[in-house]
Design an enzyme around this catalytic site. Structure first.
Site, short mmCIF file in Angstrom:
data_model
loop_
_atom_site.label_atom_id
_atom_site.label_comp_id
_atom_site.label_asym_id
_atom_site.label_seq_id
_atom_site.Cartn_x
_atom_site.Cartn_y
_atom_site.Cartn_z
N LYS A 6 0.99 -0.99 0.01
CA LYS A 6 0.12 -0.08 -0.02
C LYS A 6 0.72 1.23 0.15
CE LYS A 6 -4.02 -1.95 2.16
NZ LYS A 6 -5.03 -1.89 3.37
N TYR A 148 -11.06 -10.13 9.25
CA TYR A 148 -12.43 -10.71 9.22
C TYR A 148 -12.59 -12.27 8.82
CZ TYR A 148 -11.09 -10.12 4.31
OH TYR A 148 -10.29 -9.82 3.00
N GLY A 169 -13.63 -6.41 10.38
CA GLY A 169 -13.58 -5.83 9.18
C GLY A 169 -14.17 -5.97 8.08
#
Length: 186
Positions: A6, A148, A169
């Site tokens: 990212k 998640y 999440g």
């Protein structure tokens, strides 16, 4: 774009959205009509819109566990919501970062939101969890885990045992995916 790229992706982009530039992390890329690449951050949108319904108004301080790309989007949102925060890392990086060893009863009592942005607890290593003093959690805390899978991480389970509000999440993932779809189709 996901962990650990990212931040590294910036050098390959021709343009970056203002929010993504401010955040310092990109997780969605749009190929423009002239084939240039523009980076966006949809994590912030997903996190903000999944966190806001949990807030009751007394949450003035937060802890962000981890310092990777997703943590930067979380910090951006907390700034926007005027919630003070500290990053928690294994090593102190700057004035806004503390170490896990510095977490004590006072820090936990002051920080009503604790967000796990680390991969600790992700399948298949579901027994792993951030090293925080869970014994100081109370019902006023919100524990938010960007993970998640599993739906209830060991981190969240510790919060459930203390009566905290917990959230994984999954909704964040869906909301950021919806936002990415909007970007790609605009």
């Amino acid at each position: 774009v996901t962990i650990p790229y990212k931040e590294a992706i910036f050098k390959y982009l021709d343009e970056v959205d203002t929010d993504a530039e401010t955040i310092g992390a990109v997780n969605a890329i749009k190929v423009l009509k002239d084939y240039r690449l523009k980076g966006f951050n949809t994590d912030a949108y997903g996190f903000e819109n999944s966190l806001k319904p949990l807030l009751k108004g007394h949450e003035k301080h937060a802890l962000i566990l981890g310092t990777g790309g997703a943590s930067k989007a979380v910090g951006f949102v907390l700034n926007k919501l005027k919630i003070n925060f500290k990053f928690v890392s294994r090593t102190s990086i700057n004035n806004n970062t503390i170490t896990y060893h510095q977490l004590n009863e006072q820090v936990i009592n002051q920080s009503h939101i604790i967000i796990n942005t680390t991969p600790l607890g992700t399948y298949p290593n579901v027994e792993n969890l951030p090293d925080i003093p869970y014994e100081f959690l109370i019902e006023d805390h919100i524990l938010y885990d960007l993970i998640y899978n599993p739906a209830v991480t060991s981190f969240l389970q510790k919060g459930i045992e203390k009566g905290c509000v917990v959230k994984n999440g999954e909704e964040m993932l869906k909301l950021q995916a919806d936002r990415s779809w909007e970007i790609w189709n605009s």
